[in-house]
Scaffold this motif. Structure first.
Motif, PDB file in Angstrom:
ATOM      1  N   ALA A  13       0.845  -1.192   0.000  1.00 18.05           N
ATOM      2  CA  ALA A  13       0.000   0.000   0.000  1.00 18.05           C
ATOM      3  C   ALA A  13       0.880   1.241   0.000  1.00 18.05           C
ATOM      4  N   HIS A  14       0.395   2.309  -0.613  1.00 17.58           N
ATOM      5  CA  HIS A  14       1.097   3.589  -0.565  1.00 17.58           C
ATOM      6  C   HIS A  14       0.845   4.259   0.790  1.00 17.58           C
ATOM      7  N   ALA A  15       1.753   5.177   1.133  1.00 18.51           N
ATOM      8  CA  ALA A  15       1.633   5.857   2.424  1.00 18.51           C
ATOM      9  C   ALA A  15       0.356   6.698   2.483  1.00 18.51           C
ATOM     10  N   VAL A  16      -0.288   6.679   3.631  1.00 17.83           N
ATOM     11  CA  VAL A  16      -1.501   7.481   3.833  1.00 17.83           C
ATOM     12  C   VAL A  16      -1.067   8.853   4.350  1.00 17.83           C
ATOM     13  N   GLN A  17      -0.985   9.826   3.431  1.00 16.58           N
ATOM     14  CA  GLN A  17      -0.517  11.169   3.803  1.00 16.58           C
ATOM     15  C   GLN A  17      -1.667  12.127   4.012  1.00 16.58           C
ATOM     16  N   LEU A  18      -2.810  11.768   3.483  1.00 16.31           N
ATOM     17  CA  LEU A  18      -3.979  12.636   3.565  1.00 16.31           C
ATOM     18  C   LEU A  18      -4.919  12.062   4.617  1.00 16.31           C
ATOM     19  N   GLN A  19      -5.249  12.903   5.591  1.00 16.37           N
ATOM     20  CA  GLN A  19      -6.092  12.429   6.685  1.00 16.37           C
ATOM     21  C   GLN A  19      -7.516  12.169   6.204  1.00 16.37           C
ATOM     22  N   ALA A  20      -8.115  11.100   6.710  1.00 17.50           N
ATOM     23  CA  ALA A  20      -9.502  10.798   6.349  1.00 17.50           C
ATOM     24  C   ALA A  20     -10.426  11.870   6.917  1.00 17.50           C
ATOM     25  N   PRO A  21     -11.442  12.266   6.154  1.00 18.40           N
ATOM     26  CA  PRO A  21     -12.361  13.299   6.664  1.00 18.40           C
ATOM     27  C   PRO A  21     -13.269  12.732   7.749  1.00 18.40           C
ATOM     28  N   THR A  22     -13.730  13.633   8.617  1.00 18.11           N
ATOM     29  CA  THR A  22     -14.757  13.250   9.591  1.00 18.11           C
ATOM     30  C   THR A  22     -16.088  13.693   9.009  1.00 18.11           C
ATOM     31  N   ILE A  23     -16.881  12.750   8.571  1.00 19.09           N
ATOM     32  CA  ILE A  23     -18.134  13.144   7.905  1.00 19.09           C
ATOM     33  C   ILE A  23     -19.367  12.664   8.670  1.00 19.09           C
ATOM     34  N   THR A  24     -19.162  12.206   9.909  1.00 20.89           N
ATOM     35  CA  THR A  24     -20.315  11.698  10.662  1.00 20.89           C
ATOM     36  C   THR A  24     -21.396  12.781  10.828  1.00 20.89           C
ATOM     37  N   SER A  25     -20.970  14.048  10.838  1.00 20.56           N
ATOM     38  CA  SER A  25     -21.963  15.123  10.958  1.00 20.56           C
ATOM     39  C   SER A  25     -22.836  15.225   9.711  1.00 20.56           C
ATOM     40  N   ARG A  26     -22.443  14.549   8.624  1.00 21.49           N
ATOM     41  CA  ARG A  26     -23.238  14.561   7.385  1.00 21.49           C
ATOM     42  C   ARG A  26     -24.252  13.425   7.345  1.00 21.49           C
ATOM     43  N   ALA A  27     -24.281  12.598   8.390  1.00 19.87           N
ATOM     44  CA  ALA A  27     -25.190  11.436   8.367  1.00 19.87           C
ATOM     45  C   ALA A  27     -26.646  11.888   8.341  1.00 19.87           C
ATOM     46  N   ALA A  28     -27.026  12.715   9.307  1.00 20.28           N
ATOM     47  CA  ALA A  28     -28.411  13.184   9.353  1.00 20.28           C
ATOM     48  C   ALA A  28     -28.643  14.196   8.232  1.00 20.28           C
ATOM     49  N   SER A  29     -29.780  14.061   7.560  1.00 23.09           N
ATOM     50  CA  SER A  29     -30.018  14.958   6.432  1.00 23.09           C
ATOM     51  C   SER A  29     -31.503  15.233   6.251  1.00 23.09           C
ATOM     52  N   ALA A  30     -31.797  16.453   5.831  1.00 20.62           N
ATOM     53  CA  ALA A  30     -33.180  16.839   5.538  1.00 20.62           C
ATOM     54  C   ALA A  30     -33.732  16.081   4.336  1.00 20.62           C
ATOM     55  N   THR A  31     -32.856  15.471   3.524  1.00 21.67           N
ATOM     56  CA  THR A  31     -33.351  14.701   2.369  1.00 21.67           C
ATOM     57  C   THR A  31     -34.016  13.407   2.819  1.00 21.67           C
ATOM     58  N   GLY A  32     -33.768  12.997   4.076  1.00 24.88           N
ATOM     59  CA  GLY A  32     -34.289  11.710   4.537  1.00 24.88           C
ATOM     60  C   GLY A  32     -33.379  10.557   4.190  1.00 24.88           C
ATOM     61  N   VAL A  33     -32.343  10.817   3.423  1.00 25.73           N
ATOM     62  CA  VAL A  33     -31.364   9.779   3.089  1.00 25.73           C
ATOM     63  C   VAL A  33     -30.042  10.180   3.727  1.00 25.73           C
ATOM     64  N   ASP A  34     -29.502   9.297   4.538  1.00 29.37           N
ATOM     65  CA  ASP A  34     -28.282   9.656   5.252  1.00 29.37           C
ATOM     66  C   ASP A  34     -27.133   9.953   4.283  1.00 29.37           C
ATOM     67  N   TYR A  35     -26.351  10.936   4.629  1.00 26.58           N
ATOM     68  CA  TYR A  35     -25.168  11.341   3.872  1.00 26.58           C
ATOM     69  C   TYR A  35     -25.493  11.870   2.467  1.00 26.58           C
ATOM     70  N   VAL A  36     -26.725  12.332   2.266  1.00 25.52           N
ATOM     71  CA  VAL A  36     -27.088  12.981   0.998  1.00 25.52           C
ATOM     72  C   VAL A  36     -27.666  14.353   1.332  1.00 25.52           C
ATOM     73  N   HIS A  37     -27.073  15.404   0.758  1.00 22.66           N
ATOM     74  CA  HIS A  37     -27.466  16.771   1.098  1.00 22.66           C
ATOM     75  C   HIS A  37     -27.785  17.578  -0.154  1.00 22.66           C
ATOM     76  N   GLU A  38     -28.783  18.452  -0.010  1.00 25.49           N
ATOM     77  CA  GLU A  38     -29.203  19.273  -1.143  1.00 25.49           C
ATOM     78  C   GLU A  38     -28.981  20.750  -0.852  1.00 25.49           C
ATOM     79  N   LEU A  39     -28.520  21.469  -1.855  1.00 25.16           N
ATOM     80  CA  LEU A  39     -28.473  22.928  -1.820  1.00 25.16           C
ATOM     81  C   LEU A  39     -29.392  23.399  -2.935  1.00 25.16           C
ATOM     82  N   ASP A  40     -30.534  23.958  -2.562  1.00 24.65           N
ATOM     83  CA  ASP A  40     -31.552  24.308  -3.548  1.00 24.65           C
ATOM     84  C   ASP A  40     -31.626  25.821  -3.691  1.00 24.65           C
ATOM     85  N   SER A  41     -31.473  26.314  -4.910  1.00 17.09           N
ATOM     86  CA  SER A  41     -31.522  27.762  -5.147  1.00 17.09           C
ATOM     87  C   SER A  41     -32.953  28.283  -5.080  1.00 17.09           C
ATOM     88  N   GLY A  42     -33.937  27.374  -5.225  1.00 15.15           N
ATOM     89  CA  GLY A  42     -35.318  27.810  -5.305  1.00 15.15           C
ATOM     90  C   GLY A  42     -35.695  28.302  -6.696  1.00 15.15           C
TER      91      GLY A  42
END
Ligand SMILES: [Zn+2]
Length: 325
Positions: A13-42
């Motif tokens: 394996a190659h060296a892991v130089q880039l830290q993994a993101p913390t995305i647990t805060s993206r789990a809950a979503s107004a779309t009703g589907v975890d880890y899926v987020h919408e930006l709507d211009s209207g």
């Protein structure tokens, strides 16, 4: 003639130089589907879908998408949807064994046929793909953010449709534009249904940003995301935060994939430590051995695309061969 690499060289394996993101805060979503987020211009406009973590260990795109979602940038028209796809695989990421978390049961990027998604098959990836399917079906633009096993310059994979090739060439990303038909072992998300219909106008690009855990892959993913959103008319170049784009680089002529070399055995070995982009000058020059079978260049000026034995098993693509258009 080039020397054979020793048998059974472990694919380290190659060296892991880039830290993994913390995305647990993206789990809950107004779309009703975890880890899926919408930006709507209207306002009416394109449906842009940006996907990351289609492969669980390729997280530079997830870091870029997470930063974008948190940036406060809003679409000027239409809707931008950001989806972190194979989060079950990503949750298993372990820097001590970084290649192991590509998927849970099967490759998420090979299940995108109507037959598989509508069929009775069960896997962690099929389950997630069925949940994400409505977001893919409504997308008029798709940017799918990936990275590569080996250090390599960025690639934009377009499929065969001219509209995608033209869009990729226009981005100023400087990436190699790879024109290819996909894989025999299943359909990619970017080739799903009407995204691959020549009679329609949807745009679908897959970015291979660079080596999975190289910091340059994050820069490339962010640059590609910003350029994609500007080119699709969702944001203006003045909306892009300082440092998020890199200078404009014209695209080289597209590389058309002519062959895919699929391993037949676990004894597949390249004759050199190829990184991709190498040009094999003469037809007949040796590229690899698959057990006792030589793999040679089929024509002069053949370009190696994404050579890797990191996921070696019979049936897996080890390298694509391309011709400059
Ligand atoms: Zn990938």
């Amino acid at each position: 003639m080039a020397e054979l690499m020793p048998e059974n060289t472990p694919a380290k394996a190659h060296a892991v130089q880039l830290q993994a993101p913390t995305i647990t805060s993206r789990a809950a979503s107004a779309t009703g589907v975890d880890y899926v987020h919408e930006l709507d211009s209207g306002r009416q406009g394109p449906e842009v879908l940006v996907t990351a973590l289609v492969h669980g260990n390729e997280y530079s795109g997830a870091t870029a998408l997470d930063a974008f979602l948190g940036s406060g940038i809003r679409p000027r028209k239409g809707r931008i949807t950001g989806a972190f796809c194979n989060v079950a695989a990503f949750a298993r990421f372990d820097p001590a064994s970084p290649d192991a978390s590509r998927f849970v049961d099967e490759d998420f990027n090979r299940v995108w046929s109507l037959e598989r998604l509508g069929g009775s098959g069960q896997s962690s990836e099929l389950e997630r793909a069925r949940v994400l399917r409505p977001f893919v079906e409504r997308a008029t633009y798709l940017l799918d953010l990936h990275s590569m096993h080996e250090p390599c310059e960025p690639l934009l994979v377009t499929g065969l449709l001219q509209r995608n090739i033209d869009f990729a060439q226009s981005l100023g990303l400087g990436a190699q534009v790879i024109v290819d038909a996909g894989h025999d072992d299943g359909v990619r998300m970017r080739d799903f249904d009407r995204l691959a219909d020549p009679a329609r106008s949807e745009i679908a690009l897959l970015l291979e940003a660079g080596q999975h855990w190289d910091p340059s892959s994050l820069q490339t993913a962010r640059n590609a995301l910003m350029r994609f959103l500007v080119a699709s008319g969702m944001i203006e170049s003045g909306d892009v935060p300082p440092g998020w784009t890199l200078p404009d680089v014209p695209a080289p002529r597209p590389l058309v994939v002519t062959h895919r070399i699929v391993a037949k055995s676990m004894a597949f070995r390249f004759v050199q430590d190829f990184r991709g982009g190498e040009v094999i000058a003469r037809a007949g020059e040796l590229i690899a051995w698959d057990g006792g079978e030589p793999i040679v260049a089929p024509y002069d000026g053949c370009v190696l695309i994404m050579p890797s034995v990191k996921q070696l098993r019979p049936g897996v693509t080890t390298v694509r061969l391309g011709r400059r258009a």
